[in-house]
Design a protein around this motif. Structure first.
Motif, PDB file in Angstrom:
ATOM      1  N   GLN A 102      50.382  -1.744  34.694  1.00  0.00           N
ATOM      2  CA  GLN A 102      49.549  -1.136  33.668  1.00  0.00           C
ATOM      3  C   GLN A 102      49.264   0.311  34.004  1.00  0.00           C
ATOM      4  O   GLN A 102      48.909   0.642  35.130  1.00  0.00           O
ATOM      5  N   PHE A 103      49.414   1.152  32.981  1.00  0.00           N
ATOM      6  CA  PHE A 103      49.157   2.578  33.116  1.00  0.00           C
ATOM      7  C   PHE A 103      48.060   2.965  32.144  1.00  0.00           C
ATOM      8  O   PHE A 103      48.027   2.493  31.012  1.00  0.00           O
ATOM      9  N   PHE A 104      47.181   3.831  32.607  1.00  0.00           N
ATOM     10  CA  PHE A 104      45.981   4.157  31.859  1.00  0.00           C
ATOM     11  C   PHE A 104      46.012   5.552  31.261  1.00  0.00           C
ATOM     12  O   PHE A 104      46.621   6.470  31.815  1.00  0.00           O
ATOM     13  N   GLY A 105      45.319   5.661  30.132  1.00  0.00           N
ATOM     14  CA  GLY A 105      45.080   6.966  29.547  1.00  0.00           C
ATOM     15  C   GLY A 105      43.990   7.690  30.312  1.00  0.00           C
ATOM     16  O   GLY A 105      43.385   7.136  31.230  1.00  0.00           O
ATOM     17  N   PRO A 106      43.686   8.924  29.910  1.00  0.00           N
ATOM     18  CA  PRO A 106      42.700   9.736  30.628  1.00  0.00           C
ATOM     19  C   PRO A 106      41.258   9.308  30.387  1.00  0.00           C
ATOM     20  O   PRO A 106      40.358   9.721  31.110  1.00  0.00           O
TER      21      PRO A 106
END
Lengths: 113, 115
Positions: A102-106
């Protein structure tokens, strides 16, 4: 990894109003999620944003308070409704790639007065 | 529900030293673990992951160790640099390979690197 952007990056809102947060991904992704991070705390999953169907909410979160849209595979919105100071948090969207990474937004930093 | 916790909420190290950040998890069914780094004002950044069929995985300057016997996870950072200063979160989930997103995050450890 996908590039994720969120709008707004921060906002200050009045009690009782609603705010819609946008999450845009630069590639098509199947799974998108919304998290909340209260001040000084860890992340808590709000819901899974499902494309073409209603979002799947975690325990303690309801659609009336946090309506979510997912019109396509690159975009989602989270609305924080009828806000109170307790809703002051960072709201983050994330996407899943490569089976579970999982990769997150800012994040969107929300302050409710 | 079950949760992931951390032994040390804060860690201060000298630049160049090695850092070890620890994490305990309670769900024996968890089969996938991730370490994230979160700098001030930013979203969590994926650092490294490990599946439950492994006990060690190495990346660039980072190593994750998994001890399933005692349900313990650690992140080792070699030659810690000022740019490593951040809050580090461990996260666990289960049903690796399935499409699900229920990452359970630990409380976070703040790493401060002294020059």
């Amino acid at each position: 990894s996908a590039v994720i952007s969120q709008k707004p990056s921060r906002d200050i809102c009045q009690r009782g109003t609603s705010l819609t947060i946008q999450c845009q991904v630069d590639s098509q992704v199947t799974m998108m999620f919304w998290y909340r991070q209260q001040p000084g705390q860890s992340l808590t999953l709000i819901a899974t944003a499902n494309q073409g169907s209603e979002a799947t909410y975690e325990s303690g979160f309801v659609i009336d308070k946090f309506p979510i849209s997912r019109p396509n595979l690159t975009f989602s919105t989270l609305t924080v409704s009828n806000m109170s100071p307790e809703d002051s948090s960072i709201y983050l969207c994330s996407v899943e790639e490569n089976s579970n990474e999982q990769f997150f937004g800012p994040g969107t930093r929300l302050t409710v007065l | 529900g079950e949760s992931v916790g951390l032994h040390l909420p804060t860690l201060s190290v000298q630049e160049g030293d090695n850092s070890i950040i620890n994490c305990a998890y309670s769900n024996s069914a968890s089969d996938y673990f991730i370490w994230y780094k979160q700098e001030s004002g930013k979203g969590p950044q994926f650092i490294i992951d490990i599946r439950s069929n492994m006990d060690k995985r190495q990346g660039q300057r980072v190593t994750v160790l998994l001890n399933k016997t005692v349900k313990h996870l650690s992140l080792q950072i070699a030659a810690t640099q000022p740019g490593d200063s951040a809050v580090y979160f461990c996260a666990e989930t289960y049903n690796y390979g399935g499409s699900q997103g229920n990452l359970i995050f630990g409380k976070g450890t703040k790493l401060s690197v002294k020059p």
